[in-house]
Design a protein around this motif. Structure first.
Motif, PDB file in Angstrom:
ATOM      1  N   PHE A  26      13.120  36.206  88.485  1.00  0.00           N
ATOM      2  CA  PHE A  26      14.538  35.869  88.429  1.00  0.00           C
ATOM      3  C   PHE A  26      15.183  36.532  87.216  1.00  0.00           C
ATOM      4  O   PHE A  26      14.514  36.870  86.244  1.00  0.00           O
ATOM      5  CB  PHE A  26      14.749  34.352  88.391  1.00  0.00           C
ATOM      6  N   CYS A  80       7.027  33.626  90.167  1.00  0.00           N
ATOM      7  CA  CYS A  80       7.672  32.534  89.448  1.00  0.00           C
ATOM      8  C   CYS A  80       8.020  31.438  90.448  1.00  0.00           C
ATOM      9  O   CYS A  80       8.102  31.674  91.656  1.00  0.00           O
ATOM     10  CB  CYS A  80       8.948  33.029  88.777  1.00  0.00           C
ATOM     11  N   THR A  81       8.264  30.266  89.913  1.00  0.00           N
ATOM     12  CA  THR A  81       8.636  29.116  90.733  1.00  0.00           C
ATOM     13  C   THR A  81       9.987  28.586  90.257  1.00  0.00           C
ATOM     14  O   THR A  81      10.490  28.990  89.204  1.00  0.00           O
ATOM     15  CB  THR A  81       7.587  27.993  90.598  1.00  0.00           C
ATOM     16  N   ASP A  82      10.532  27.654  91.014  1.00  0.00           N
ATOM     17  CA  ASP A  82      11.763  27.003  90.575  1.00  0.00           C
ATOM     18  C   ASP A  82      11.541  26.245  89.262  1.00  0.00           C
ATOM     19  O   ASP A  82      12.450  26.137  88.443  1.00  0.00           O
ATOM     20  CB  ASP A  82      12.303  26.066  91.655  1.00  0.00           C
ATOM     21  N   GLU A  83      10.322  25.753  89.052  1.00  0.00           N
ATOM     22  CA  GLU A  83      10.014  25.072  87.797  1.00  0.00           C
ATOM     23  C   GLU A  83      10.118  26.040  86.612  1.00  0.00           C
ATOM     24  O   GLU A  83      10.574  25.657  85.534  1.00  0.00           O
ATOM     25  CB  GLU A  83       8.612  24.439  87.846  1.00  0.00           C
ATOM     26  N   HIS A  84       9.719  27.289  86.806  1.00  0.00           N
ATOM     27  CA  HIS A  84       9.877  28.295  85.758  1.00  0.00           C
ATOM     28  C   HIS A  84      11.358  28.523  85.450  1.00  0.00           C
ATOM     29  O   HIS A  84      11.761  28.623  84.285  1.00  0.00           O
ATOM     30  CB  HIS A  84       9.236  29.634  86.168  1.00  0.00           C
ATOM     31  N   ARG A  85      12.159  28.639  86.487  1.00  0.00           N
ATOM     32  CA  ARG A  85      13.600  28.845  86.309  1.00  0.00           C
ATOM     33  C   ARG A  85      14.207  27.703  85.506  1.00  0.00           C
ATOM     34  O   ARG A  85      14.971  27.918  84.574  1.00  0.00           O
ATOM     35  CB  ARG A  85      14.314  28.940  87.667  1.00  0.00           C
ATOM     36  N   ILE A  86      13.846  26.478  85.882  1.00  0.00           N
ATOM     37  CA  ILE A  86      14.374  25.293  85.199  1.00  0.00           C
ATOM     38  C   ILE A  86      13.910  25.268  83.745  1.00  0.00           C
ATOM     39  O   ILE A  86      14.696  24.966  82.840  1.00  0.00           O
ATOM     40  CB  ILE A  86      13.952  24.014  85.950  1.00  0.00           C
ATOM     41  N   GLU A  89      15.899  27.964  81.755  1.00  0.00           N
ATOM     42  CA  GLU A  89      17.294  27.548  81.596  1.00  0.00           C
ATOM     43  C   GLU A  89      17.410  26.386  80.605  1.00  0.00           C
ATOM     44  O   GLU A  89      18.271  26.404  79.709  1.00  0.00           O
ATOM     45  CB  GLU A  89      17.881  27.154  82.942  1.00  0.00           C
ATOM     46  N   PRO A 104      18.775  32.923  91.398  1.00  0.00           N
ATOM     47  CA  PRO A 104      17.738  32.420  92.309  1.00  0.00           C
ATOM     48  C   PRO A 104      16.520  33.355  92.254  1.00  0.00           C
ATOM     49  O   PRO A 104      16.619  34.498  91.791  1.00  0.00           O
ATOM     50  CB  PRO A 104      18.397  32.489  93.685  1.00  0.00           C
ATOM     51  N   LEU A 105      15.388  32.873  92.746  1.00  0.00           N
ATOM     52  CA  LEU A 105      14.206  33.724  92.834  1.00  0.00           C
ATOM     53  C   LEU A 105      14.450  34.843  93.828  1.00  0.00           C
ATOM     54  O   LEU A 105      15.139  34.654  94.824  1.00  0.00           O
ATOM     55  CB  LEU A 105      13.005  32.897  93.313  1.00  0.00           C
TER      56      LEU A 105
END
Length: 112
Positions: A26, A80-86, A89, A104-105
């Motif tokens: 991302f 990567c995962t959504d947890e990485h994005r969170i 951020e 988004p990924l």
């Protein structure tokens, strides 16, 4: 560019980084206050790597001064995962960055 062939060998899928070999990452962008000194920017980026990027086994490629942008992906093959994005951020916002934007990924090899 997308490859539409249906019967690719495992070796070819791996070489093309498609199907089970896709890698997702991302984009991230943030801003620091305009009066931030070079030393403060260096300290912020060092802390970002030490506390967020490295513990999550991520890699970051980007550039900036008081305005930064770059790509986050895994340091080894993987996605990567959504947890990485969170996590990225949240860390940026919790540590004084403003105008934080996390995409988004997306497939880092075949993004359209």
């Amino acid at each position: 560019m997308k490859f539409e062939a249906k019967n690719r060998s495992r070796r070819l899928r791996k070489k093309l980084r498609v199907d089970e070999f896709q890698e997702f990452g991302f984009d991230v962008a943030w801003q620091l206050p305009k009066d931030t000194t070079s030393e403060q920017i260096d300290a912020f980026v060092d802390k970002f790597f030490a506390e967020c990027i490295q513990p999550n086994k991520l890699g970051f490629g980007g550039e900036g001064d008081t305005i930064w942008h770059g790509l986050v992906c895994t340091e080894k093959l993987g996605s990567c995962t959504d947890e990485h994005r969170i996590a990225v951020e949240s860390w940026l916002k919790d540590n004084g960055a403003t105008a934080v934007d996390v995409s988004p990924l997306y497939d880092v090899w075949w993004a359209e």
